[in-house]
Enzyme design. Structure first.
Site, mmCIF file in Angstrom:
data_model
loop_
_atom_site.group_PDB
_atom_site.id
_atom_site.type_symbol
_atom_site.label_atom_id
_atom_site.label_comp_id
_atom_site.label_asym_id
_atom_site.label_seq_id
_atom_site.Cartn_x
_atom_site.Cartn_y
_atom_site.Cartn_z
ATOM 1 N N ASP A 81 53.595 -115.956 -119.197
ATOM 2 C CA ASP A 81 53.383 -115.033 -120.319
ATOM 3 C C ASP A 81 51.865 -114.922 -120.496
ATOM 4 O OD1 ASP A 81 53.884 -113.448 -122.619
ATOM 5 O OD2 ASP A 81 53.676 -115.188 -123.924
ATOM 6 N N SER A 82 51.473 -114.011 -121.368
ATOM 7 C CA SER A 82 50.047 -113.912 -121.687
ATOM 8 C C SER A 82 49.574 -115.117 -122.509
ATOM 9 C CB SER A 82 49.791 -112.630 -122.487
ATOM 10 O OG SER A 82 50.614 -112.641 -123.651
ATOM 11 N N CYS B 166 57.690 -112.433 -120.639
ATOM 12 C CA CYS B 166 56.809 -111.541 -121.384
ATOM 13 C C CYS B 166 57.414 -110.145 -121.273
ATOM 14 C CB CYS B 166 55.429 -111.587 -120.745
ATOM 15 S SG CYS B 166 54.266 -110.392 -121.398
ATOM 16 N N HIS C 260 56.651 -113.656 -128.202
ATOM 17 C CA HIS C 260 55.975 -114.401 -129.267
ATOM 18 C C HIS C 260 56.793 -114.398 -130.570
ATOM 19 C CE1 HIS C 260 52.393 -114.194 -126.728
ATOM 20 N NE2 HIS C 260 51.788 -115.016 -127.554
ATOM 21 N N CYS D 250 59.369 -109.039 -128.017
ATOM 22 C CA CYS D 250 58.127 -109.676 -127.566
ATOM 23 C C CYS D 250 58.396 -111.158 -127.693
ATOM 24 C CB CYS D 250 56.951 -109.261 -128.445
ATOM 25 S SG CYS D 250 55.468 -110.274 -128.173
ATOM 26 N N GLU E 244 49.624 -117.014 -131.843
ATOM 27 C CA GLU E 244 48.765 -117.809 -130.947
ATOM 28 C C GLU E 244 47.988 -118.896 -131.701
ATOM 29 O OE1 GLU E 244 47.846 -117.760 -127.398
ATOM 30 O OE2 GLU E 244 49.823 -116.833 -127.306
HETATM 31 N N1 DGL Z 1 54.583 -112.248 -125.278
HETATM 32 C C1 DGL Z 1 54.331 -110.977 -124.772
HETATM 33 C C2 DGL Z 1 55.463 -110.005 -124.776
HETATM 34 O O1 DGL Z 1 56.556 -110.392 -124.665
HETATM 35 C C3 DGL Z 1 52.988 -110.407 -124.735
HETATM 36 C C4 DGL Z 1 52.201 -110.304 -125.953
HETATM 37 C C5 DGL Z 1 50.830 -109.770 -125.623
HETATM 38 O O2 DGL Z 1 50.112 -110.425 -124.861
HETATM 39 O O3 DGL Z 1 50.511 -108.677 -126.103
HETATM 40 O O4 DGL Z 1 55.308 -108.848 -124.881
#
Ligand code: DGL
Length: 266
Positions: free
Chosen positions: A9-10, A72, A185, A183, A151
């Site tokens: 993931d990011s 992600c 997160h 997402c 984060e």
């Molecule tokens: N966790 C990510 C997602 O599912 C990426 C969030 C990001 O880096 O913008 O989209």
């Protein structure tokens, strides 16, 4: 097919998928990469996201992973198809916005999808809505600042609430009865999201379905012992601090660095 699964993931968001994978498959070996040098992916170009995803997949493949979970939504929307074509020897599992189960279970036929701009603007999302939610009103809701807030590891604090209220207002106004967390997160804010929208609104996190898919892709090996590695292109100590808060368990992380599109040990 080996048992070592690469997950990326990011940032820390993919840990919401990781925890579900290890919960369902306790003997799996995993290697998690957080590309915190490039977070957020959600506001980056498709070309940039694909380039980062390619570098991470190469690193994971070089480190004995034969299956890759793109934990992600943003990277899945943009890069999953090209990655499958470029690395045909690897098995991929990606995130798909849970529009199908949401449209199916929504009685009001009003659903809200919370995601990054890159996910909401992508072809995968448009195709999923056309295919599975043609009979529903679909509210596309970007959540500016939410990834960055998660984060920090603070998913309870005073900063999170106003952010969530802004993200959820359109869904509440339209009387959506189903909310999709598209997402990875966002599940870390799920408890607060549920409190804000109330118990009658269903909040869907696709992680359990993704973890089941991992079980179908990776062969079982009973008796194996789990081992988990965590890497970040950001600060390893910061990753450890935040991950510990989000997962409520300690873990060790090590730093990687980008070097002309390749990941190397820092
Ligand atoms: N966790 C990510 C997602 O599912 C990426 C969030 C990001 O880096 O913008 O989209």
């Amino acid at each position: 097919m080996g048992r070592r699964v690469g997950i990326f993931d990011s940032g820390v968001g993919g840990l919401s998928v990781w925890r579900e994978i290890v919960h369902q498959h306790p003997t799996l070996e995993t290697c998690y990469v957080a590309d915190q040098a490039h977070i957020p992916y959600g506001s980056r170009s498709a070309a940039a996201i694909l380039e980062h995803a390619r570098g991470i997949v190469r690193y994971l493949a070089d480190n004995a992973c034969s299956a890759i979970v793109v934990a992600c939504n943003t990277a899945s929307a943009v890069a999953l198809r090209p990655l499958r074509a470029e690395f045909p020897h690897l098995r991929f599992v990606g995130m798909e916005p849970a529009v199908k189960p949401a449209a199916f279970s929504s009685r009001a036929k009003v659903i809200a999808v919370l995601a990054t701009p890159a996910t909401l603007d992508g072809e995968l999302f448009a195709a999923t809505v056309d295919r599975f939610a043609a009979n529903a009103q679909v509210i596309r809701q970007p959540c500016p600042g939410l990834v960055e807030q998660i984060e920090t590891g603070d998913t309870e604090g005073k900063v999170l609430d106003p952010l969530l209220h802004r993200c959820l207002q359109s869904a509440l106004d339209a009387h959506a009865d189903t909310i999709v967390l598209a997402c990875t997160h966002y599940p870390f804010a799920r408890r607060r999201i549920q409190q804000i929208v109330g118990p009658h609104v269903q909040v869907i996190d696709p992680a359990p379905a993704v973890a089941r898919q991992v079980g179908r892709v990776v062969a079982a090996s009973p008796g194996a012992t789990a081992a988990h590695e965590f890497c970040t292109t950001g600060s390893a100590s910061e990753f450890e601090r935040v991950a510990r808060r989000l997962l409520r368990q300690p873990l060790r992380a090590r730093a990687l660095r980008w070097d002309e599109g390749r990941l190397r040990e820092a």
